[in-house]
Scaffold this active site. Structure first.
Site, short mmCIF file in Angstrom:
data_model
loop_
_atom_site.label_atom_id
_atom_site.label_comp_id
_atom_site.label_asym_id
_atom_site.label_seq_id
_atom_site.Cartn_x
_atom_site.Cartn_y
_atom_site.Cartn_z
N CYS A 99 -4.24 34.09 -59.37
CA CYS A 99 -5.48 34.53 -60.02
C CYS A 99 -6.48 33.40 -60.17
O CYS A 99 -7.69 33.58 -59.94
CB CYS A 99 -5.17 35.16 -61.37
SG CYS A 99 -4.21 34.12 -62.48
N HIS B 134 -9.76 34.61 -67.51
CA HIS B 134 -9.58 33.17 -67.39
C HIS B 134 -10.93 32.48 -67.22
O HIS B 134 -11.90 33.08 -66.73
CB HIS B 134 -8.73 32.83 -66.15
CG HIS B 134 -7.29 33.20 -66.27
ND1 HIS B 134 -6.71 33.64 -67.44
CD2 HIS B 134 -6.29 33.19 -65.34
CE1 HIS B 134 -5.42 33.89 -67.23
NE2 HIS B 134 -5.15 33.63 -65.97
#
Length: 333
Positions: A128, A240
């Site tokens: 990711c 994130h």
């Protein structure tokens, strides 16, 4: 079109259900698979309740066109042949096959054509943190080759799964109530804390997460770029963030960079710091794009740029990227 989701009960599996529905992906039949713990559970998809089947080494994947797999590396390795033997394209979200030379590692905004050559019937979804970074980086790479990248990531609890998100919420309640704090999913208490460790450490002092960013970035960009990362777990629930410094072959101005980001596929520019406008995970959970802000010249390097990015790692960092790969293959064929 027959589509399968392996790991349907997990955070990414649930996101697959939402994304396939919201993007009107051409699904005529959806099959859900999981472990013995989730087998028998039902989930609604486009008005139909679908029961999770136990993942087994049999012929359940016969006739399946795409299998979106997010059940961990061990499961992916064990069942890869079962999933692909009848011709299904396996798009795998684990790290099991990412660095295999005969498995393409694909981010559709960056290297979609790599998905066309898949000798084993497997396409790997990158990590990711790597996905969100290269979506932004390719805009600059097209202006001038990137020689070096330094990254500090700020990774939310959801990167460790749905149970980790629940544990963070539980920790906050326990701290506020003066109770002993539950620590199972993280190496230390995450609530009111940051942990400079994501995944386990390797012999060179970097974690596996940090080494993924080094290796995967080079494979996706087909580049000799040098990457050094510090990955940190922070007590946000979802999305994130990354602070990125790059060195290019020639100086790239802030104006050039801002224009490139504004035109880049899958990128949204959010860069007006004087007005307090920059990407923050609190506001960007559930969004598809990679958001870029705080673009500035690197004071320590005349060929350097620095910027800040935020993206929902369950969507673009996992499920959405995989679905976009499948969409590309449908469009090209």
């Amino acid at each position: 079109m027959r589509v399968a989701i392996v790991g349907a009960s997990g955070a990414v599996g649930q996101e697959f259900l939402r994304i396939l529905s919201s993007r009107n992906f051409p699904v005529d039949e959806l099959l859900l698979f999981g472990s013995s713990r989730s087998a028998g559970t039902s989930y609604n998809f486009r008005g139909e309740d679908i029961t999770v089947k136990l993942l087994q080494e049999n012929d359940d994947f016969k006739g399946v066109d795409f299998a979106f797999v997010s059940a961990g590396g061990d499961t992916s390795k064990r069942f890869a042949e079962t999933i692909t033997k009848h011709g299904a394209i396996m798009i795998d979200n684990s790290s099991a096959f990412r660095m295999c030379p005969d498995v393409p590692l694909v981010v559709p905004e960056v290297n979609p054509e790599d998905a066309l050559s898949r000798p084993r019937g497997i396409i790997a979804n990158p990590n990711c943190t790597t996905i969100m970074m290269v979506v932004a980086l390719v805009a600059i790479e097209r202006l001038s080759h990137i020689r070096r990248i330094h990254i500090a990531s700020y990774q939310s609890a959801s990167g460790a799964g749905a149970a980790a998100m629940a544990e963070l919420e539980q920790q906050y309640r326990e701290v506020l109530n003066g109770q002993p704090v539950t620590v199972k999913k993280f190496p230390h208490q995450l609530a009111y804390n940051v942990i400079p460790q994501v995944d386990v450490f390797t012999d060179n002092g970097y974690t596996k997460e940090e080494m993924k960013m080094f290796n995967e970035t080079r494979k996706i960009l087909h580049s000799d770029v040098q990457t050094s990362a510090t990955c940190v777990r922070v007590p946000s629930l979802r999305s994130h963030s990354e602070s990125i410094w790059i060195e290019t072959e020639r100086p790239v101005s802030v104006v050039e960079a801002r224009e490139a980001f504004s035109k880049a596929q899958g990128v949204t520019l959010m860069d007006n710091p004087q007005e307090g406008i920059y990407p923050m995970p609190l506001h960007l959970a559930g969004k598809d794009d990679v958001y870029v802000g705080r673009i500035r010249a690197d004071l320590a390097n005349p060929n350097g740029l620095s910027f800040w990015i935020v993206s929902d790692q369950i969507r673009k960092g996992a499920a959405l990227n995989a679905v976009q790969i499948a969409e590309y293959l449908i469009q090209t064929h």
